[in-house]
Design a protein around this motif. Structure first.
Motif, short mmCIF file in Angstrom:
data_model
loop_
_atom_site.label_atom_id
_atom_site.label_comp_id
_atom_site.label_asym_id
_atom_site.label_seq_id
_atom_site.Cartn_x
_atom_site.Cartn_y
_atom_site.Cartn_z
N SER A 21 63.03 -11.08 27.43
CA SER A 21 63.47 -9.86 26.75
C SER A 21 62.90 -8.60 27.41
O SER A 21 63.45 -7.52 27.27
CB SER A 21 63.07 -9.90 25.27
N TYR A 22 61.80 -8.75 28.14
CA TYR A 22 61.24 -7.58 28.84
C TYR A 22 62.00 -7.29 30.14
O TYR A 22 61.99 -6.17 30.62
CB TYR A 22 59.76 -7.81 29.17
N GLU A 27 70.18 -5.04 24.29
CA GLU A 27 69.64 -4.86 22.94
C GLU A 27 69.89 -6.10 22.09
O GLU A 27 69.09 -6.45 21.24
CB GLU A 27 70.29 -3.65 22.27
N TYR A 29 69.97 -9.26 23.07
CA TYR A 29 68.99 -10.28 23.43
C TYR A 29 67.66 -10.00 22.76
O TYR A 29 67.03 -10.90 22.20
CB TYR A 29 68.85 -10.32 24.95
N THR A 30 67.23 -8.74 22.78
CA THR A 30 65.96 -8.38 22.16
C THR A 30 66.01 -8.60 20.65
O THR A 30 65.04 -9.08 20.06
CB THR A 30 65.64 -6.90 22.46
N GLU A 31 67.13 -8.28 20.02
CA GLU A 31 67.26 -8.49 18.58
C GLU A 31 67.24 -9.97 18.22
O GLU A 31 66.63 -10.36 17.23
CB GLU A 31 68.55 -7.86 18.06
#
Length: 64
Positions: A21-22, A27, A29-31
């Motif tokens: 995710s970094y 967005e 994927y991060t969620e």
């Protein structure tokens, strides 16, 4: 696969998701990674509150 191997593999998968995710700008994927950790935490809190309720209820329902 034994239990220990399954636990180690799941921890590695979660860490790979966090590291990934970094490096991605998505967005979504991060969620998804965030909710993969938030949902079990919420369920754990609900479970602990339920166990606390059952324990306190059993203290007051003891027959003498």
């Amino acid at each position: 696969m034994n239990k220990k191997t399954i636990i180690i593999v799941s921890i590695l998968v979660f860490w790979l998701l966090i590291i990934g995710s970094y490096f991605t700008d998505s967005e979504v994927y991060t969620e998804v990674v965030l909710w993969l950790f938030v949902i079990p935490a919420i369920l754990a809190v609900i479970y602990l509150l339920f166990m606390l309720y059952v324990g306190i209820k059993s203290l007051f329902n003891k027959k003498k």
